[in-house]
Write a protein that holds these residues in place. Structure first.
Motif, mmCIF file in Angstrom:
data_model
loop_
_atom_site.group_PDB
_atom_site.id
_atom_site.type_symbol
_atom_site.label_atom_id
_atom_site.label_comp_id
_atom_site.label_asym_id
_atom_site.label_seq_id
_atom_site.Cartn_x
_atom_site.Cartn_y
_atom_site.Cartn_z
ATOM 1 N N ASN A 1 52.102 -90.968 -109.064
ATOM 2 C CA ASN A 1 52.883 -90.814 -110.722
ATOM 3 C C ASN A 1 52.169 -91.917 -111.132
ATOM 4 O O ASN A 1 53.502 -92.753 -111.871
ATOM 5 C CB ASN A 1 54.112 -90.267 -111.023
ATOM 6 N N PRO A 2 50.761 -92.385 -111.483
ATOM 7 C CA PRO A 2 50.141 -93.281 -112.368
ATOM 8 C C PRO A 2 50.405 -93.608 -113.862
ATOM 9 O O PRO A 2 50.721 -91.609 -113.858
ATOM 10 C CB PRO A 2 48.631 -93.583 -111.773
ATOM 11 N N VAL A 3 50.962 -94.652 -113.697
ATOM 12 C CA VAL A 3 50.407 -93.940 -115.647
ATOM 13 C C VAL A 3 49.959 -95.754 -116.808
ATOM 14 O O VAL A 3 49.829 -96.568 -115.908
ATOM 15 C CB VAL A 3 52.425 -94.612 -116.173
ATOM 16 N N PHE A 4 49.095 -95.274 -117.334
ATOM 17 C CA PHE A 4 48.437 -96.097 -117.779
ATOM 18 C C PHE A 4 48.455 -96.058 -119.065
ATOM 19 O O PHE A 4 49.038 -95.538 -119.824
ATOM 20 C CB PHE A 4 46.633 -95.641 -118.016
ATOM 21 N N ILE A 5 49.262 -97.857 -119.525
ATOM 22 C CA ILE A 5 49.240 -97.654 -120.723
ATOM 23 C C ILE A 5 47.924 -98.822 -122.035
ATOM 24 O O ILE A 5 47.632 -99.623 -121.478
ATOM 25 C CB ILE A 5 50.228 -98.533 -121.279
ATOM 26 N N THR A 6 47.808 -98.674 -122.915
ATOM 27 C CA THR A 6 46.726 -99.014 -123.391
ATOM 28 C C THR A 6 46.840 -100.293 -124.112
ATOM 29 O O THR A 6 48.723 -100.126 -124.891
ATOM 30 C CB THR A 6 45.751 -98.490 -124.099
ATOM 31 N N ARG A 7 45.765 -101.059 -124.769
ATOM 32 C CA ARG A 7 46.997 -102.087 -125.499
ATOM 33 C C ARG A 7 47.445 -101.464 -126.966
ATOM 34 O O ARG A 7 48.058 -102.028 -126.877
ATOM 35 C CB ARG A 7 45.080 -102.851 -125.497
ATOM 36 N N THR A 8 46.920 -100.373 -127.448
ATOM 37 C CA THR A 8 47.035 -99.979 -128.783
ATOM 38 C C THR A 8 48.415 -99.559 -129.212
ATOM 39 O O THR A 8 49.248 -100.176 -129.925
ATOM 40 C CB THR A 8 46.197 -99.429 -129.402
ATOM 41 N N ALA A 9 49.023 -98.720 -127.639
ATOM 42 C CA ALA A 9 49.791 -98.594 -127.436
ATOM 43 C C ALA A 9 50.758 -99.156 -127.635
ATOM 44 O O ALA A 9 52.305 -98.875 -128.156
ATOM 45 C CB ALA A 9 50.000 -97.739 -126.278
ATOM 46 N N LEU A 10 50.448 -100.281 -126.699
ATOM 47 C CA LEU A 10 51.353 -101.194 -126.563
ATOM 48 C C LEU A 10 51.643 -102.608 -128.064
ATOM 49 O O LEU A 10 52.852 -102.582 -128.362
ATOM 50 C CB LEU A 10 51.366 -102.943 -125.261
ATOM 51 N N ASP A 11 50.977 -102.251 -128.382
ATOM 52 C CA ASP A 11 51.230 -103.249 -129.997
ATOM 53 C C ASP A 11 51.837 -102.518 -130.989
ATOM 54 O O ASP A 11 52.889 -103.235 -131.360
ATOM 55 C CB ASP A 11 49.489 -103.347 -130.591
ATOM 56 N N GLU A 12 51.587 -101.559 -130.560
ATOM 57 C CA GLU A 12 52.811 -100.099 -131.310
ATOM 58 C C GLU A 12 54.119 -100.012 -131.302
ATOM 59 O O GLU A 12 55.201 -100.388 -131.568
ATOM 60 C CB GLU A 12 51.975 -99.265 -131.555
ATOM 61 N N ARG A 13 54.315 -99.831 -130.123
ATOM 62 C CA ARG A 13 55.788 -99.693 -129.057
ATOM 63 C C ARG A 13 56.250 -100.328 -128.337
ATOM 64 O O ARG A 13 56.648 -98.879 -127.336
ATOM 65 C CB ARG A 13 56.344 -97.883 -129.229
ATOM 66 N N ALA A 14 55.581 -101.387 -127.594
ATOM 67 C CA ALA A 14 56.492 -101.931 -125.779
ATOM 68 C C ALA A 14 57.735 -102.349 -125.914
ATOM 69 O O ALA A 14 57.625 -101.675 -125.366
ATOM 70 C CB ALA A 14 56.272 -103.279 -126.341
ATOM 71 N N ALA A 15 58.461 -102.045 -126.605
ATOM 72 C CA ALA A 15 60.062 -102.087 -126.176
ATOM 73 C C ALA A 15 60.096 -100.866 -126.091
ATOM 74 O O ALA A 15 61.548 -100.781 -125.030
ATOM 75 C CB ALA A 15 60.784 -102.699 -127.564
ATOM 76 N N ALA A 16 59.843 -99.799 -127.042
ATOM 77 C CA ALA A 16 59.843 -98.646 -126.755
ATOM 78 C C ALA A 16 60.222 -97.715 -124.779
ATOM 79 O O ALA A 16 60.097 -97.188 -124.400
ATOM 80 C CB ALA A 16 59.611 -97.414 -127.394
#
Lengths: 670, 670
Positions: free
Chosen positions: A395-410
């Motif tokens: 079950n791989p998950v990919f997180i983009t930089r933009t997503a992290l910038d918007e909501r890393a803690a969540a």
């Protein structure tokens, strides 16, 4: 041929296998490789001594020498029993008999018969072998005979740990009842099948408290989780009831007779799907309700109209029996045959049932290793059957930089919840998270985990605990593995493991160097974050590291989801994930699998043994159906869904008379 | 390495394999397990005696002892030939030679050379082996030499006859091109895939004359039949074009996001089917167009969006290449990748391709034996793949007394036409006809056949002719077989067989006694009529004699088809046929399979390797698709059929928000 086991035959012959002594030499009594075993040379040892010594010089010595050969063969069987179990012998392949012979004696074959006959008597057809018999002047310890064996082994024999396996006479009754029930269930109107499913759902919920109490004790899963699982299982049964009542799953097709057919006069054809016959479902450890006796596979088997045999998981035998008792009562109240729902115990019984010609399909939820063994058995039967195994998944998950910038803690918080839920014992646990270097995802996870100490959860059983502990040790010992969340494992006096989540971080290079450990599922609350350097193309990472998975996930930023924003690389990533997974998620986590018509729970090997289907959602019912077309059938011989008075929604996708003349013009409405 | 077969080499050496005697002991001359065979100890037996006896005492005895070793090795080869066939030897793995030796003799290796050289001479490279040679004082029957063998076996044993197999470098290019083409074809809009199919159909019909001329020469099938087959193949391609354009085969399902879902908030799910990737299709001998390079399997593979690799049948290699050339041109004109349609030759290349991880599914039309070998290979890959084999079929027909009373002569005439069509080389040929004793069916058949001499037809090739001739001999030699229609077999100078139909009649008892010959398919124009005594229940006959079949047929009288007429036994018969066959026909004959949406061409083993699908009709496309669900996907990342603007007919079978609250009430419209 008798269906008796070697143990039955030994008992019948009144033979006990001898006790074995420890060896004094530097060799091993039994070694196997690739399914072939080799038994070391055996002499007629008995009670610590050699019972038959000296050479055979003439015919008068043949009788004793045959006894020597028989005793040596018995010792060989004891070696096999000790090493792998006599029930794993597929075939004695080769017997070589060395007979201590005087200068004139040349009837070694007569001596060897003593061994050959014993092998046949104990093993039946599996005891038939090729043989060489030769004379030699002197054998170890002056023994009269020495012999060795080459043995073909069966591949199956998982977990001999199961208690009280269903005895073979009892299993025979189960199989006979299932076969007897098949025509009646196939002929049952769909409405009545639907009512059975609803009645099972109602009964399950009525007995929720008692069942959850047993499950809590047997599995260590939390009460709230188990109670929720009962609800899920009941809703699932009701959804399948709706599905079977509606009948769309039958994919009914009707072609009108057509005198103007492009290839000459065409007959009328009406096509539906009929149940395949008795189905064997191997239930799972981690969902004692939802993937067990009345779980999703069972619901789809019954919805298809097939008799159900559940091989109970050894992790919750009492719960399985309690659920089976409930099902028996509901089945009896519905006036349906006893063979409608039955439960068996023990890996050996499961394998025997899977080999039985009356069983027409199999399903399974569990490990890749166990599922593959069973799939191979299903495929290698004289009449092979379909086998639907839902196995492990990364079950791989990919997180983009933009997503992290918007909501890393969540994202970090949702991730930890997804990894730790059900103590990580979910087939959809996110095992690999690809996050951009410098985006702060790992740090957010570490900070969050260092805050409140997570509560400990019990793993399902001692075997899972031991496998998790050793798997975790191996991964954490690798060079380049950084511990983001240092989880705990505590083993209690009952060998149960109590755990909190562990998360590690590695570079792409480390993943590449140790993919066999890092990119394989570790069952339990462990996950790996991979740092992906800025500018790395993501789709090739899927092709490189993911063979097949139940899910693949992408976390996007808001604008990346919008039309018009450049997303070439993301589109390629999504396509790559679709090629390797059965479900592609956006801005969500893979754990939590909704039971609905559009659900897809499956994926390319090693996620499943057969990726053309699903084990969750209503499409699961198709696994246990087989198409049949009726040509020019009088109305009276048609199943209800094919008759002229069937509800119109059922009559779909046919071909009207005259249609074929425009095939290829591509002018029909989409 | 020479390409000569062991049989060629034996002939060249002027060696005949010895006749084998039956065994007097409790062992078996040859046993195999997991691809490794063991030959029992062989001594220099010849014409019932032992040709070389006594120990070797010095160098002067070596020559005779070598001959003894050579003769023993020849006996070992005869054992292998009898058990599995010498052409299945991949490698002689180990030779152990025991030499009866006087006290001073120590040149056992020289003796063993006699055996080793023979193995090399007969088996070439496959005869190279590891060896142990030892001296013993005395061997069975005072033989001079005893030896045994361990043999590595080939898994496949189909047709080593194929000429010019695709070399491995060429095969590697084919596989690489197919893998490269997969993403592009998957991403191709459905409309363009449909246009490709139509263009292939048009090209096929444009080149009809040239292709039919090649086919006639290679297969011996009649020109009219072949020309009709081209039309059928083109219509089939056009039907699949319509199917792919319409998109209903994608079984699109959409579940709305649902805040009130019975198990808590539910995400949106959209489910479709995507192509599995490159597919390998083993084409058939008997339909050089309709089940060959651009036949039904190929059409469904391309319709699914998968790159197609066809393993050409050795019976029509030139036609396969000509069809492939046509396809290459059409593919290039459509601007599609070269890997879209490719053809390979040779059984070995086919097996290598089936084992390659880039191939994701297989299909096959041919013999039960060959299909099973390939299915086992597909199932035993490290990553197993689905394999759809359409194999042999017996196609039982039941005729009622009433039907005979109404139209015996017509039934007899239709029957003979169905048995003799395409010289009986159709998978739907009626092989068993159950007709009431005293109803006159057999007599009507005999009378009809004795009228006009039927014209002779050529069988597809020498191997089929030889198998038909020996199969027919075996059946006709059985006690209790009465010849109703004495057919002819004539073998011409090219070993081609020319045949007219043969029909035999037997009692139920004879069928019971010889079911392994009478109830198995014999490929060619042969069929058996079974006399069924008045009052016999028919459904149990299906259960007793039919394991799995493509079709089952019932011929009824007019009133038996009408509602209200008592037909309990007939209803049971129809249900029994549906349990064992993929298509149930009424008042019609099974040959002639319409290509339509509702067609079903498949059935339980041994009719197919996988009875959940069809190889004729539009449902065939599903074999090469795999479901994928998209969860909460932004519109831009969805395949065309899942987008909001897709044609409404595509959006079916979903679940609307709020639905789940009424699941189990069974109140939804049917």
């Amino acid at each position: 041929m008798s269906a008796a086991s070697p143990y039955d035959r030994l008992a019948e012959l009144g033979i006990a296998l001898p006790e074995l002594e420890g060896g004094q030499y530097s060799y091993t009594p039994f070694v196997s490789h690739n399914g072939t075993g080799f038994v070391s040379g055996q002499i007629p040892k008995h009670d610590g001594g050699v019972a038959f010594t000296g050479a055979v010089s003439d015919a008068s010595g043949v009788g004793r020498a045959q006894e020597a050969a028989e005793l040596s063969a018995l010792n060989a069987l004891a070696q096999i029993e000790q090493a792998v179990g006599l029930d794993r012998v597929a075939q004695i392949v080769k017997l070589t008999v060395y007979v201590a012979s005087g200068p004139e004696f040349d009837d070694q074959p007569a001596v060897a018969e003593g061994a050959s006959k014993l092998l046949g008597a104990v093993l039946g057809d599996a005891g038939r072998h090729a043989r060489t018999a030769i004379g030699v002047p002197r054998l170890p310890k002056n023994a009269t005979v020495e012999l060795d064996l080459v043995v073909g082994l069966r591949e199956d024999r998982e977990a001999p740990a199961d208690a009280a396996p269903t005895a073979s006479a009892a299993l025979e009754r189960v199989l006979a009842r299932a076969a007897d029930a098949a025509p009646a269930l196939a002929a049952l109107p769909r409405r009545r099948r639907a009512e059975l499913l609803v009645a099972l759902a109602d009964a399950l919920e009525a007995e929720r408290a008692a069942l959850v109490a047993i499950a809590e004790r047997e599995t260590g899963l939390a009460e709230a989780r188990l109670a929720g699982e009962v609800t899920r299982t009941a809703v699932q049964l009701r959804l399948f009831a709706e599905t079977v009542a509606a009948g769309a799953h039958l994919d009914v097709r009707i072609d009108e007779a057509d005198p103007h057919f492009a290839l000459g006069v065409r007959p009328e054809l009406r096509r539906t799907q009929i149940p395949v016959g008795p189905v064997l479902n191997f239930s799972a450890s981690n969902f004692p309700f939802a993937f067990s006796v009345l779980g999703g596979d069972s619901a789809s088997i019954l919805a298809a109209g097939c008799p159900l045999i559940v091989k109970a998981h050894s992790g919750h035998p009492e719960l399985s029996d309690a659920t089976a008792a409930l099902a028996r009562r509901v089945v009896a109240e519905a006036g349906l045959p006893e063979g409608t729902v039955q439960v068996i115990h023990g890996q050996e019984s499961g394998v025997a049932a899977l080999r039985d010609p009356r069983v027409r399909a199999g399903s399974f939820t569990g490990s890749t290793h166990g599922g593959r063994i069973l799939a191979d058995i299903a495929a290698s039967r004289p009449a092979p059957i379909p086998f639907y195994g839902e196995l492990g998944s990364i079950n791989p998950v990919f997180i983009t930089r933009t997503a992290l910038d918007e909501r890393a803690a969540a994202l970090a918080s949702e991730y930890l919840a997804s990894v730790g839920g059900s103590a990580g014992q979910l087939c959809t646990k996110p095992g690999l998270v690809f996050a951009p270097t410098g985006g702060g995802f790992g740090e957010a996870v570490a900070v969050l985990a260092s805050g409140a100490a997570p509560s400990e959860h019990r793993l399902l059983g001692p075997r899972i605990a031991a496998a998790y502990a050793s798997g975790l040790d191996a991964v954490l010992a690798l060079d380049g593995v950084e511990l983001l969340v240092p989880g705990a494992i505590r083993v209690d006096g009952d060998e149960q493991g109590w755990v909190t989540p562990t998360v590690a971080r590695v570079s792409l290079e480390t993943l590449r160097a140790h993919r066999e450990l890092l990119a394989e599922e570790l069952f339990g609350p462990f996950s790996v974050v991979i740092e992906v350097p800025e500018g790395t193309e993501l789709a090739p990472l899927v092709d490189e590291f993911i063979e097949g998975s139940l899910t693949g996930t992408v976390h996007l930023g808001r604008r990346e989801a919008e039309d018009g924003w450049p997303a070439q690389g993301l589109a390629a990533l999504v396509q790559a994930l679709a090629r390797r997974a059965g479900r592609v998620l956006f801005n969500d986590w893979p754990t939590g699998v909704a039971v609905t018509p559009a659900q897809q729970h499956g994926g390319p090997w090693p996620a499943t043994t057969n990726d053309s289907s699903t084990s969750v959602g209503t499409a699961a019912v198709s696994r246990f159906l087989r198409p049949v077309a009726f040509q020019n059938a009088p109305e009276r011989f048609l199943p209800e869904e094919l008759r002229d008075d069937a509800p119109p929604r059922l009559q779909r996708r046919g071909s009207a008379a005259g249609d074929s003349l425009s095939w290829g013009k591509l002018a029909l409405p989409g």
